[in-house]
Motif scaffolding. Structure first.
Motif, short mmCIF file in Angstrom:
data_model
loop_
_atom_site.label_atom_id
_atom_site.label_comp_id
_atom_site.label_asym_id
_atom_site.label_seq_id
_atom_site.Cartn_x
_atom_site.Cartn_y
_atom_site.Cartn_z
N MET A 107 -4.04 9.78 17.63
CA MET A 107 -5.17 9.42 18.48
C MET A 107 -6.08 10.65 18.58
SD MET A 107 -5.20 8.18 22.46
CE MET A 107 -4.87 6.46 22.12
N SER A 108 -7.38 10.39 18.68
CA SER A 108 -8.28 11.52 18.86
C SER A 108 -7.95 12.19 20.20
CB SER A 108 -9.74 11.08 18.82
OG SER A 108 -10.09 10.41 20.01
N ARG A 109 -8.01 13.49 20.22
CA ARG A 109 -7.67 14.26 21.44
C ARG A 109 -8.57 13.84 22.60
NH1 ARG A 109 -4.37 18.32 21.80
NH2 ARG A 109 -4.33 18.65 19.55
N GLU A 110 -9.84 13.61 22.33
CA GLU A 110 -10.76 13.19 23.38
C GLU A 110 -10.34 11.84 23.97
OE1 GLU A 110 -15.52 12.41 24.17
OE2 GLU A 110 -14.84 12.86 22.15
N GLN A 111 -9.98 10.89 23.11
CA GLN A 111 -9.53 9.57 23.59
C GLN A 111 -8.23 9.71 24.37
OE1 GLN A 111 -11.29 6.96 23.50
NE2 GLN A 111 -9.91 5.29 23.95
N HIS A 169 0.79 -1.24 0.00
CA HIS A 169 0.00 0.00 0.00
C HIS A 169 0.82 1.29 0.00
CE1 HIS A 169 -3.65 -2.32 0.80
NE2 HIS A 169 -2.93 -3.00 1.68
N GLY A 170 2.13 1.18 0.18
CA GLY A 170 2.96 2.37 0.31
C GLY A 170 2.94 2.88 1.74
N PRO A 171 3.32 4.14 1.95
CA PRO A 171 3.38 4.71 3.30
C PRO A 171 2.06 4.54 4.05
CG PRO A 171 4.43 6.17 1.75
CD PRO A 171 3.78 5.09 0.94
N LEU A 172 2.18 4.30 5.37
CA LEU A 172 1.03 4.01 6.21
C LEU A 172 0.97 4.96 7.41
CD1 LEU A 172 1.53 0.14 6.35
CD2 LEU A 172 -0.14 1.36 4.95
N MET A 173 -0.18 4.93 8.08
CA MET A 173 -0.39 5.68 9.32
C MET A 173 -1.39 4.92 10.18
SD MET A 173 -3.05 8.70 8.11
CE MET A 173 -3.39 9.29 9.75
N PHE A 174 -1.38 5.17 11.48
CA PHE A 174 -2.40 4.66 12.40
C PHE A 174 -3.23 5.81 12.92
CE2 PHE A 174 0.13 0.75 13.28
CZ PHE A 174 -0.90 -0.17 13.20
N HIS A 175 -4.50 5.51 13.18
CA HIS A 175 -5.35 6.43 13.93
C HIS A 175 -6.17 5.61 14.92
CE1 HIS A 175 -8.58 9.19 15.05
NE2 HIS A 175 -7.67 10.11 14.83
N GLN A 176 -6.15 6.06 16.17
CA GLN A 176 -6.92 5.43 17.24
C GLN A 176 -7.99 6.41 17.68
OE1 GLN A 176 -6.39 2.30 19.09
NE2 GLN A 176 -8.41 2.89 19.82
N SER A 177 -9.25 6.06 17.42
CA SER A 177 -10.33 6.94 17.84
C SER A 177 -10.92 6.42 19.13
CB SER A 177 -11.41 7.03 16.75
OG SER A 177 -12.16 5.83 16.73
N GLY A 188 -14.18 5.72 19.27
CA GLY A 188 -15.48 5.21 18.88
C GLY A 188 -15.75 3.80 19.36
N CYS A 189 -16.93 3.34 19.11
CA CYS A 189 -17.29 1.98 19.49
C CYS A 189 -16.91 1.02 18.36
CB CYS A 189 -18.78 1.89 19.78
SG CYS A 189 -19.80 2.06 18.30
N CYS A 190 -17.03 -0.24 18.63
CA CYS A 190 -16.80 -1.30 17.64
C CYS A 190 -15.40 -1.16 17.02
CB CYS A 190 -17.88 -1.29 16.58
SG CYS A 190 -19.54 -1.29 17.29
N ASP A 191 -15.32 -1.04 15.70
CA ASP A 191 -14.02 -0.92 15.04
C ASP A 191 -13.30 0.36 15.43
OD1 ASP A 191 -14.14 -3.33 13.71
OD2 ASP A 191 -15.15 -2.46 11.98
N GLY A 192 -14.03 1.39 15.85
CA GLY A 192 -13.40 2.64 16.24
C GLY A 192 -12.55 2.53 17.49
N SER A 193 -12.71 1.44 18.24
CA SER A 193 -11.90 1.27 19.44
C SER A 193 -10.61 0.50 19.14
CB SER A 193 -12.71 0.57 20.53
OG SER A 193 -13.17 -0.68 20.07
N ALA A 226 -6.60 16.51 12.25
CA ALA A 226 -6.83 17.95 12.47
C ALA A 226 -6.57 18.27 13.94
CB ALA A 226 -8.26 18.29 12.07
N GLU A 227 -7.06 19.41 14.38
CA GLU A 227 -6.89 19.85 15.77
C GLU A 227 -7.51 18.87 16.76
OE1 GLU A 227 -5.27 22.53 17.13
OE2 GLU A 227 -4.45 22.75 15.12
N ALA A 228 -8.44 18.05 16.30
CA ALA A 228 -9.10 17.08 17.18
C ALA A 228 -8.25 15.84 17.41
CB ALA A 228 -10.45 16.69 16.58
N ASP A 229 -7.03 15.80 16.85
CA ASP A 229 -6.16 14.63 16.94
C ASP A 229 -4.80 15.01 17.54
OD1 ASP A 229 -7.89 12.68 15.44
OD2 ASP A 229 -7.65 14.22 13.91
N VAL A 230 -4.15 14.01 18.14
CA VAL A 230 -2.83 14.18 18.76
C VAL A 230 -1.87 13.18 18.11
CG1 VAL A 230 -1.53 13.96 20.92
CG2 VAL A 230 -3.86 14.84 20.96
N LEU A 231 -0.70 13.65 17.69
CA LEU A 231 0.33 12.76 17.16
C LEU A 231 1.09 12.17 18.36
CD1 LEU A 231 1.89 11.52 14.79
CD2 LEU A 231 3.33 13.58 14.79
N LEU A 232 0.84 10.89 18.67
CA LEU A 232 1.44 10.26 19.85
C LEU A 232 2.83 9.71 19.60
CD1 LEU A 232 -1.25 8.18 21.72
CD2 LEU A 232 -0.41 10.47 22.16
N GLY A 233 3.16 9.38 18.36
CA GLY A 233 4.47 8.82 18.11
C GLY A 233 4.76 8.68 16.63
#
Length: 135
Positions: free
Chosen positions: A89-93, A37-45, A47-52, A65-72
């Motif tokens: 990761m989402s800032r709220e999470q 797939h080429g370069p990749l990224m992770f996002h952890q929201s 949300g419920c189900c797959d979002g967790s 966006a501003e609603a997210d934090v770059l953890l690593g």
């Protein structure tokens, strides 16, 4: 931290410790997925189900966006040309998980249809451990 995992580079201002790591199985699968797939990224929201679960996307396919934090930031290169992989990761999470160290692992199962590991018969998951210092 054990040497049997790949720790992310520190990305949060004012911190000097890694907040997220990859198990060897996760690194192996991510290197395979990078070739497909080429370069990749992770996002952890939060949300419920797959979002967790941590979701792996081609880099840039999930708009942060501003609603997210770059953890690593990981380097999957094996010493060759750079292969950066961001973990967001989402800032709220993050407000709930700020006291934990996260390790991305792989288990048999069906990943989300939106996460690139879905066709592999495996899925990424988070293993967390309480940090022993205030976050």
């Amino acid at each position: 931290m054990p040497l049997d995992r790949l720790e992310a580079g520190v990305t949060l201002p004012g911190e000097d410790f890694s907040r997220v790591a990859l198990t060897p199985a996760a690194v192996q699968l991510l290197r395979k997925l990078w070739l497909q797939h080429g370069p990749l990224m992770f996002h952890q929201s939060g949300g419920c189900c797959d979002g967790s679960s941590p979701m792996c996307y081609p880099a840039g396919d999930f708009i942060t966006a501003e609603a997210d934090v770059l953890l690593g930031l990981f380097d999957l290169s094996e010493g060759l040309e750079p292969r950066p992989l961001e973990f967001w990761m989402s800032r709220e999470q993050f407000s709930y998980w700020s006291h934990t160290h996260l390790t991305v692992d792989v288990v048999p199962g069906r990943g989300s249809g939106f996460s690139v590991e879905a066709p592999e018969g495996k899925r990424f998951l988070i293993r967390s451990a309480l940090m022993d210092w205030p976050a």
